[in-house]
Enzyme design. Structure first.
Site, PDB file in Angstrom:
ATOM      1  CG  HIS A  38     -78.473  83.728  22.492  1.00 15.04           C
ATOM      2  ND1 HIS A  38     -77.867  84.804  23.093  1.00 15.04           N
ATOM      3  CD2 HIS A  38     -79.576  84.214  21.866  1.00 15.04           C
ATOM      4  CE1 HIS A  38     -78.581  85.893  22.846  1.00 15.04           C
ATOM      5  NE2 HIS A  38     -79.618  85.552  22.098  1.00 15.04           N
ATOM      6  CD  GLU A  39     -82.291  82.585  19.886  1.00 19.04           C
ATOM      7  OE1 GLU A  39     -83.359  82.937  20.436  1.00 19.04           O
ATOM      8  OE2 GLU A  39     -81.506  83.394  19.356  1.00 19.04           O
ATOM      9  CG  HIS A  42     -83.745  84.626  24.514  1.00 20.87           C
ATOM     10  ND1 HIS A  42     -83.666  85.820  25.186  1.00 20.87           N
ATOM     11  CD2 HIS A  42     -82.954  84.764  23.422  1.00 20.87           C
ATOM     12  CE1 HIS A  42     -82.869  86.642  24.540  1.00 20.87           C
ATOM     13  NE2 HIS A  42     -82.416  86.024  23.461  1.00 20.87           N
ATOM     14  CD  GLU A 125     -81.133  89.248  22.432  1.00 18.49           C
ATOM     15  OE1 GLU A 125     -80.144  88.564  22.084  1.00 18.49           O
ATOM     16  OE2 GLU A 125     -82.298  88.845  22.284  1.00 18.49           O
TER      17      GLU A 125
END
Length: 170
Positions: A38-39, A42, A125
């Protein structure tokens, strides 16, 4: 002990992913892979840079609003205070009207800039959730990690919800 992970940086030389010891201890390897995915999403999508730019615009609008409000307040309290206006006998009414209009425009601009930042953040997100599930190859692990993090982030002592995510050390 807090459960937190975040991506930071503005270019390839400064990108980092940070995870707390709390999240490392609480999540299993598959869940941790999902969170790191997930990070990393980003970073791949340049979300950190976009968020920094949006925060700068919010700061600019906030500064303009603050300056206009302060100038308007000083005009009301001190009556403009300039020697020129007292020599000509003018009361500064036009200055007050201009300042009121500027304050309203700055407040509206600040509101919409803040709203846009939150909309961008929320959309990014969701995109990072999808990308993290794709990167780790196990969307259920990421979903499980997000459930664990949201059920008990370890931030019970923080009074303000809006800054709770900034607390990575107790």
């Amino acid at each position: 002990p807090q459960l937190n992970a975040f991506a930071s940086g503005i270019d390839e030389k400064s990108y980092t992913v940070t995870v707390t010891t709390g999240i490392c201890n609480r999540l299993n390897d598959d869940e941790l892979a999902g969170v790191i995915g997930h990070e990393l999403t980003h970073i791949r999508n340049h979300d950190t840079r976009l968020l920094i730019v949006s925060i700068i615009f919010v700061g600019i609008m906030s500064t303009v609003l603050s300056l206009v409000t302060r100038l308007l307040w000083n005009t009301f309290v001190y009556g403009g205070g300039g020697r020129r206006s007292s020599r000509n006998g003018k009361n500064g009414g036009s200055v007050i009207v201009v300042m009121l209009v500027a304050m309203v425009l700055a407040a509206v601009g600040y509101f919409f800039t803040l709203l846009t930042r939150f909309a961008i953040s929320r959309k990014r997100e969701y995109m990072a959730d999808a990308g993290g599930a794709e990167l780790c190859g196990n969307p259920w692990a990421l979903a499980s990690a997000l459930r664990k993090i949201s059920s008990d982030p370890g931030l019970g002592q923080v009074d303000r919800e809006d800054v709770a995510q900034l607390f990575i050390v107790r």
